[in-house]
Design an enzyme around this catalytic site. Structure first.
Site, PDB file in Angstrom:
ATOM      1  N   GLU A  90       0.820  -1.207   0.000  1.00 14.95           N
ATOM      2  CA  GLU A  90       0.000   0.000   0.000  1.00 14.95           C
ATOM      3  C   GLU A  90       0.855   1.259   0.000  1.00 14.95           C
ATOM      4  O   GLU A  90       1.976   1.264   0.504  1.00 14.95           O
ATOM      5  CB  GLU A  90      -0.922   0.012   1.227  1.00 14.95           C
ATOM      6  CG  GLU A  90      -1.967  -1.096   1.200  1.00 14.95           C
ATOM      7  CD  GLU A  90      -2.756  -1.188   2.498  1.00 14.95           C
ATOM      8  OE1 GLU A  90      -3.918  -1.615   2.435  1.00 14.95           O
ATOM      9  OE2 GLU A  90      -2.211  -0.844   3.570  1.00 14.95           O
ATOM     10  N   CYS A 110       6.510  -6.265   7.449  1.00 16.94           N
ATOM     11  CA  CYS A 110       7.558  -5.551   8.191  1.00 16.94           C
ATOM     12  C   CYS A 110       8.163  -6.470   9.248  1.00 16.94           C
ATOM     13  O   CYS A 110       7.423  -7.142   9.976  1.00 16.94           O
ATOM     14  CB  CYS A 110       6.983  -4.304   8.855  1.00 16.94           C
ATOM     15  SG  CYS A 110       8.237  -3.307   9.710  1.00 16.94           S
ATOM     16  N   CYS A 114       6.401  -3.889  15.585  1.00 18.68           N
ATOM     17  CA  CYS A 114       6.004  -2.959  16.643  1.00 18.68           C
ATOM     18  C   CYS A 114       4.607  -3.309  17.144  1.00 18.68           C
ATOM     19  O   CYS A 114       3.706  -3.593  16.343  1.00 18.68           O
ATOM     20  CB  CYS A 114       6.039  -1.524  16.130  1.00 18.68           C
ATOM     21  SG  CYS A 114       7.675  -0.978  15.590  1.00 18.68           S
ATOM     22  N   LEU A 216      10.929   6.419  17.816  1.00 21.39           N
ATOM     23  CA  LEU A 216      11.433   6.233  19.182  1.00 21.39           C
ATOM     24  C   LEU A 216      10.402   5.550  20.070  1.00 21.39           C
ATOM     25  O   LEU A 216      10.636   4.473  20.602  1.00 21.39           O
ATOM     26  CB  LEU A 216      11.831   7.592  19.753  1.00 21.39           C
ATOM     27  CG  LEU A 216      12.425   7.619  21.156  1.00 21.39           C
ATOM     28  CD1 LEU A 216      13.678   6.768  21.238  1.00 21.39           C
ATOM     29  CD2 LEU A 216      12.714   9.061  21.579  1.00 21.39           C
ATOM     30  N   HIS A 217       9.289   6.203  20.296  1.00 18.84           N
ATOM     31  CA  HIS A 217       8.102   5.646  20.939  1.00 18.84           C
ATOM     32  C   HIS A 217       8.251   5.284  22.421  1.00 18.84           C
ATOM     33  O   HIS A 217       7.306   4.771  23.021  1.00 18.84           O
ATOM     34  CB  HIS A 217       7.585   4.423  20.180  1.00 18.84           C
ATOM     35  CG  HIS A 217       7.362   4.678  18.724  1.00 18.84           C
ATOM     36  ND1 HIS A 217       6.560   5.708  18.269  1.00 18.84           N
ATOM     37  CD2 HIS A 217       7.848   4.049  17.615  1.00 18.84           C
ATOM     38  CE1 HIS A 217       6.562   5.697  16.942  1.00 18.84           C
ATOM     39  NE2 HIS A 217       7.330   4.722  16.524  1.00 18.84           N
ATOM     40  N   CYS A 334      -1.136   6.767  10.497  1.00 26.06           N
ATOM     41  CA  CYS A 334       0.128   6.210  10.966  1.00 26.06           C
ATOM     42  C   CYS A 334      -0.107   4.938  11.767  1.00 26.06           C
ATOM     43  O   CYS A 334      -0.897   4.913  12.709  1.00 26.06           O
ATOM     44  CB  CYS A 334       0.852   7.244  11.823  1.00 26.06           C
ATOM     45  SG  CYS A 334       2.461   6.700  12.406  1.00 26.06           S
TER      46      CYS A 334
END
Length: 358
Positions: A90, A110, A114, A216-217, A334
């Site tokens: 996408e 991916c 995450c 970073l998160h 996101c």
């Protein structure tokens, strides 16, 4: 062979080897990269015999548009592409003022996994080739051309970890930014990474001027390991050192993205810890309130918590923004890019949605 395997010189050599004049190289590249024409038959100033040779030896195009879906506010359009092996990826076009930003995918799936990202929940299948990345831009440019517009900015923030597909990503950047190709300024190209240290260090030596964003998160390694499995391989201190090296060598400010997750990383104490971590750095923190994903129990913080978090950062002189969510109604915000319904093809399942205009 794919068309993106050819720069001007390689195309000249190919033409000579096939008994054709070298001036056709400029014509061909103009058709593809400046006019967005991805059909040999439509290149009207080329002879029929040359078009037949090109069609026989060089593949064009490599992506098939399955569908595109427009958000209710008409500011976000999500494109679903089928690759030649049947896999799907996408891209997202974001319309903001005069900006036309495309969020491109660099991998099928991916590997970062995450906890808050839909793409990571699907697993990893394969890297995209340079052509498969570049053509996301070319096809969207062709789509925009009817409105007299073209892509102005590119962000490598779609499906995949760009720096784990390093060669293809860098090759695509060079084509997209080359004056003879797409001519998009490198200062308008952004690469996002969860913190692949060797990739960041390598990128700092490429001579590119692209923007670099660290996903970073979390304000510390302990929390980061829980929500980003990749963090176990790359200590936060090493990541930040490599980011500093990139900023120093490229003279580009860096950005840290921080997805706010209720009860996990959104407390004022976390904000103080984050401010201490980034003290003295020329950077911006881009706060992203979590975009809900079906099947995950994570929650978006309340507005009050977000405001408190930002206040702490401001009080510590940390420049920060809070990203306005676009495209969440079509799963294009996101962290929401994923493919959710299998239709018998290989790789990732197809997105369950209604095609725009149907």
């Amino acid at each position: 062979m794919d068309y993106a395997d050819f720069d001007h010189q390689k195309l000249v050599e190919w033409l000579k080897a096939h008994g054709e004049k070298e001036f056709h190289a400029k014509q061909i590249l103009s058709w593809i990269y400046q006019k967005g024409v991805l059909s040999w038959d439509k290149m009207s100033n080329l002879s029929q015999s040359l078009r037949e040779k090109l069609a026989k030896h060089i593949r064009l195009p490599v992506l098939e548009l399955v569908r595109y879906t427009e958000s209710i506010d008409q500011e976000t359009i999500k494109f679903l592409w089928r690759l030649r092996d049947g896999n799907l990826v996408e891209s997202v076009l974001i319309l903001s003022g005069i900006r036309r930003t495309v969020c491109v995918s660099s991998q099928v799936g991916c590997p970062a996994k995450c906890a808050f990202c839909a793409s990571g929940q699907q697993g990893f299948f394969r890297n995209l080739r340079p052509t498969e990345i570049i053509e996301q831009i070319l096809q969207i440019n062709a789509w925009l051309s009817s409105k007299g517009e073209k892509v102005s900015h590119v962000v490598y923030m779609g499906m995949g970890e760009p720096l784990k597909n390093y060669e293809s990503v860098v090759a695509s950047i060079r084509v997209l930014s080359h004056p003879d190709f797409c001519n998009i300024s490198q200062r308008r190209i952004t690469v996002s990474t969860v913190g692949v240290v060797e990739g960041i260090k390598r990128l700092s030596k490429e001579g590119l001027k692209v923007n670099l964003v660290l996903s970073l998160h979390a304000p510390n390694q302990h929390i980061r390991k829980k929500i980003i499995p990749y963090a176990r391989k790359y200590p936060l201190e090493e990541i930040l050192e490599s980011m500093d090296e990139y900023a120093q060598k490229t003279k580009r400010d860096i950005t840290f993205e921080y997805t706010l997750l209720a009860g996990i990383n959104d407390h004022p104490d976390h904000a103080h810890e984050l401010a201490h971590l980034l003290k003295g750095k020329q950077c911006t923190v881009n706060l992203i309130p979590y975009n809900p994903i079906p099947g995950l129990r994570l929650k978006r913080p309340e507005k009050k918590a977000i405001k408190q978090f930002r206040s702490v950062l401001y009080g510590s002189h940390i420049v920060n923004t809070c990203r306005y969510t676009k495209g969440d109604d079509i799963g294009a915000a996101c962290g929401q890019l994923a493919l959710q319904e299998r239709e018998g093809q290989t790789g990732l399942p197809m997105l369950k949605e209604v095609a725009f205009g149907s």
